[in-house]
Motif scaffolding. Sequence first.
Motif, PDB file in Angstrom:
ATOM      1  N   LEU A  43       0.769  -1.182   0.013  1.00 10.70           N
ATOM      2  CA  LEU A  43       0.036   0.033  -0.004  1.00 10.70           C
ATOM      3  C   LEU A  43       0.727   1.173   0.040  1.00 10.70           C
ATOM      4  O   LEU A  43       0.637   2.085  -0.655  1.00 10.70           O
ATOM      5  N   HIS A  44       1.928   1.225   0.888  1.00  9.71           N
ATOM      6  CA  HIS A  44       2.882   2.434   0.726  1.00  9.71           C
ATOM      7  C   HIS A  44       3.317   2.698  -0.528  1.00  9.71           C
ATOM      8  O   HIS A  44       3.569   3.735  -0.890  1.00  9.71           O
TER       9      HIS A  44
ATOM     10  N   GLU B 128      -2.149  11.912   5.875  1.00  7.39           N
ATOM     11  CA  GLU B 128      -2.572  10.612   6.538  1.00  7.39           C
ATOM     12  C   GLU B 128      -2.180   9.287   5.858  1.00  7.39           C
ATOM     13  O   GLU B 128      -1.627   8.555   6.409  1.00  7.39           O
ATOM     14  N   ILE B 129      -2.143   9.617   4.470  1.00 11.57           N
ATOM     15  CA  ILE B 129      -1.860   8.256   3.648  1.00 11.57           C
ATOM     16  C   ILE B 129      -0.126   8.445   3.683  1.00 11.57           C
ATOM     17  O   ILE B 129       0.292   7.137   3.874  1.00 11.57           O
TER      18      ILE B 129
ATOM     19  N   PHE C 192       0.613   4.187  -2.662  1.00 10.31           N
ATOM     20  CA  PHE C 192       0.168   5.733  -2.537  1.00 10.31           C
ATOM     21  C   PHE C 192       1.244   6.408  -1.870  1.00 10.31           C
ATOM     22  O   PHE C 192       0.887   7.642  -1.544  1.00 10.31           O
TER      23      PHE C 192
ATOM     24  N   VAL D 200      -3.829  13.271   2.557  1.00  8.37           N
ATOM     25  CA  VAL D 200      -2.686  13.037   1.904  1.00  8.37           C
ATOM     26  C   VAL D 200      -1.637  12.953   3.007  1.00  8.37           C
ATOM     27  O   VAL D 200      -0.825  11.779   2.908  1.00  8.37           O
TER      28      VAL D 200
END
Length: 56
Positions: A33-34, A55-56, A37, A53
Amino acid sequence: MASGGCAVDPDGAPRLIKALREARAKLADITDLHCQFGHVPMPDGDPYSIAAVEEI
């Protein structure tokens, strides 16, 4: 001086191994996921998008 460590009941070892493998798989998913994103560009002016953004 006491040393740190842990002990595993031999009968519980299969459960421990299973749990560690599941944890490793979850960490791999998070890494994926990292990678997907981690490149999200910072938006201009919209505080809600900026917070998302960050938070992501």
